[in-house]
Design an enzyme around this catalytic site. Structure first.
Site, PDB file in Angstrom:
ATOM      1  N   ASP A 178       0.827  -1.219   0.000  1.00 53.29           N
ATOM      2  CA  ASP A 178       0.000   0.000   0.000  1.00 53.29           C
ATOM      3  C   ASP A 178       0.859   1.267   0.000  1.00 53.29           C
ATOM      4  O   ASP A 178       1.970   1.281   0.538  1.00 53.29           O
ATOM      5  CB  ASP A 178      -0.918  -0.018   1.233  1.00 53.29           C
ATOM      6  CG  ASP A 178      -2.050   0.990   1.098  1.00 53.29           C
ATOM      7  OD1 ASP A 178      -2.408   1.340  -0.049  1.00 53.29           O
ATOM      8  OD2 ASP A 178      -2.571   1.430   2.141  1.00 53.29           O
ATOM      9  N   ASN A 238     -10.858  -2.795  -5.444  1.00 49.43           N
ATOM     10  CA  ASN A 238     -10.087  -1.852  -6.273  1.00 49.43           C
ATOM     11  C   ASN A 238     -10.758  -1.531  -7.617  1.00 49.43           C
ATOM     12  O   ASN A 238     -10.422  -0.539  -8.270  1.00 49.43           O
ATOM     13  CB  ASN A 238      -8.650  -2.348  -6.501  1.00 49.43           C
ATOM     14  CG  ASN A 238      -7.772  -2.248  -5.263  1.00 49.43           C
ATOM     15  OD1 ASN A 238      -6.877  -3.062  -5.051  1.00 49.43           O
ATOM     16  ND2 ASN A 238      -8.001  -1.239  -4.424  1.00 49.43           N
TER      17      ASN A 238
HETATM   18  C1  IPE Z   1      -5.422  -2.798  -0.245  1.00 52.52           C
HETATM   19  O1  IPE Z   1      -5.081  -1.471  -0.388  1.00 52.52           O
HETATM   20  C2  IPE Z   1      -5.389  -3.495  -1.573  1.00 52.52           C
HETATM   21  C3  IPE Z   1      -4.074  -3.715  -2.156  1.00 52.52           C
HETATM   22  C4  IPE Z   1      -2.931  -3.337  -1.665  1.00 52.52           C
HETATM   23  C5  IPE Z   1      -4.058  -4.455  -3.392  1.00 52.52           C
HETATM   24  P1  IPE Z   1      -6.180  -0.332  -0.598  1.00 52.52           P
HETATM   25  O2  IPE Z   1      -5.445   0.932  -0.706  1.00 52.52           O
HETATM   26  O3  IPE Z   1      -7.074  -0.696  -1.711  1.00 52.52           O
HETATM   27  O4  IPE Z   1      -7.007  -0.426   0.767  1.00 52.52           O
HETATM   28  P2  IPE Z   1      -7.869   0.677   1.503  1.00 52.52           P
HETATM   29  O5  IPE Z   1      -8.808   1.256   0.480  1.00 52.52           O
HETATM   30  O6  IPE Z   1      -6.932   1.705   2.033  1.00 52.52           O
HETATM   31  O7  IPE Z   1      -8.551  -0.059   2.596  1.00 52.52           O
HETATM   32  C1  IPE Z   2      -1.571   0.199  -3.393  1.00 49.01           C
HETATM   33  O1  IPE Z   2      -1.361   1.548  -3.405  1.00 49.01           O
HETATM   34  C2  IPE Z   2      -1.762  -0.365  -4.765  1.00 49.01           C
HETATM   35  C3  IPE Z   2      -3.061  -0.998  -4.979  1.00 49.01           C
HETATM   36  C4  IPE Z   2      -4.098  -0.912  -4.221  1.00 49.01           C
HETATM   37  C5  IPE Z   2      -3.200  -1.778  -6.174  1.00 49.01           C
HETATM   38  P1  IPE Z   2      -2.558   2.569  -3.413  1.00 49.01           P
HETATM   39  O2  IPE Z   2      -2.927   2.870  -4.821  1.00 49.01           O
HETATM   40  O3  IPE Z   2      -3.667   2.097  -2.568  1.00 49.01           O
HETATM   41  O4  IPE Z   2      -1.874   3.831  -2.762  1.00 49.01           O
HETATM   42  P2  IPE Z   2      -2.520   4.865  -1.757  1.00 49.01           P
HETATM   43  O5  IPE Z   2      -3.067   4.090  -0.611  1.00 49.01           O
HETATM   44  O6  IPE Z   2      -3.596   5.576  -2.513  1.00 49.01           O
HETATM   45  O7  IPE Z   2      -1.392   5.747  -1.382  1.00 49.01           O
HETATM   46 MG    MG Z   3      -4.104   2.350  -0.619  1.00 52.29          MG
END
Ligand code: IPE
Ligand code: IPE
Ligand code: MG
Length: 233
Positions: free
Chosen positions: A12, A60
């Protein structure tokens, strides 16, 4: 050092990494994809049995279309370039509801898993279109069908049968769950498998900056935990 068998990582913070640099989120995902290999090789080197990375969740899909398309493109690129892992002796597994992906992509996934299947090192697992609740729902459906067909009786449903109907069938329970990025939640990842996982939240590192040494930091922390499993002492 006390080494966990199964490490799971919620990758993340890609979006925030990009934002800090005034870049589009896509560039954060590119940097995130680059951060993966050194971590995988390090885990393989230190004798981890299973490393599971959360790459794309069932939630996602709610992101803007353009971001979802970018993420899927990166996953496809990754699949096209898996050969660079072959010499490290890792095995590969992709899991989640893969049926939503194109035939072409599903075929690629199968080919990669097959190509790596004779290796004997760490299992490198990637959760794609994965949701813990979706996984449990599927397991319940499978088991309900077994009951309907009279293959088993409701009384025979036990934890082992549920385990066997999850995407992670055959994998050990998660020992250590690591989440960089600063969020302190599980976000629908490996709900059943993390029943007794130790959580290490690395709030000061975003996934694209994650290095093998962060694995060591998390394992160090893991080593200090007292896993009681409900027992005493
Ligand atoms: C969790 O991260 C999913 C992945 C890393 C693939 P998200 O960024 O989607 O989770 P939330 O929305 O902060 O809970
Ligand atoms: C994790 O990074 C990647 C996926 C969920 C696929 P994020 O895209 O959630 O990054 P933040 O949380 O917005 O910084
Ligand atoms: Mg995220």
């Amino acid at each position: 050092m006390y080494i966990p068998k199964h490490i799971a990582i919620i990758m993340d913070g890609n979006g925030r990494w990009a934002k800090k640099r005034a870049l589009a989120r896509y560039f954060g995902h590119i940097a995130g994809a680059k951060a993966i290999k050194p971590v995988v090789l390090h885990c393989n080197d230190i004798g981890i049995e299973v490393l599971t990375l959360f790459a794309f969740s069932t939630e996602n899909w709610n992101r803007p279309k353009i971001e979802v398309a970018g993420l899927l493109k990166l996953v496809n690129n990754y699949l096209d370039n898996m050969d660079r892992y072959l010499k490290y002796n890792v095995r590969m597994k992709f899991f989640g509801d893969l049926t939503v992906f194109s035939e072409d992509m599903q075929q690629k996934i199968k080919c990669v898993e097959e190509k790596f299947s004779k290796n004997t090192g760490m299992l490198f697992a990637i959760a794609l279109n994965y949701g813990g609740k979706d996984e449990i729902k599927n397991a319940v459906k499978n088991i309900a069908n077994m009951v309907k067909k009279n293959e088993i009786q409701p009384d025979e449903i036990d934890e082992k049968l549920i385990d066997e109907n999850l995407y992670t069938k055959g994998l050990p329970m998660v020992d250590l769950l690591i989440r960089p990025g600063g969020e302190f939640r599980i976000s629908n990842f490996l709900l059943w498998q993390s029943a007794y996982a130790e959580f290490v939240f690395l709030k000061d590192v975003l996934w694209p900056d994650f290095k093998p040494r962060h694995i060591d930091i998390a394992i160090d922390e893991y080593g200090k935990r007292n896993r009681r499993y409900g027992n005493v002492v």
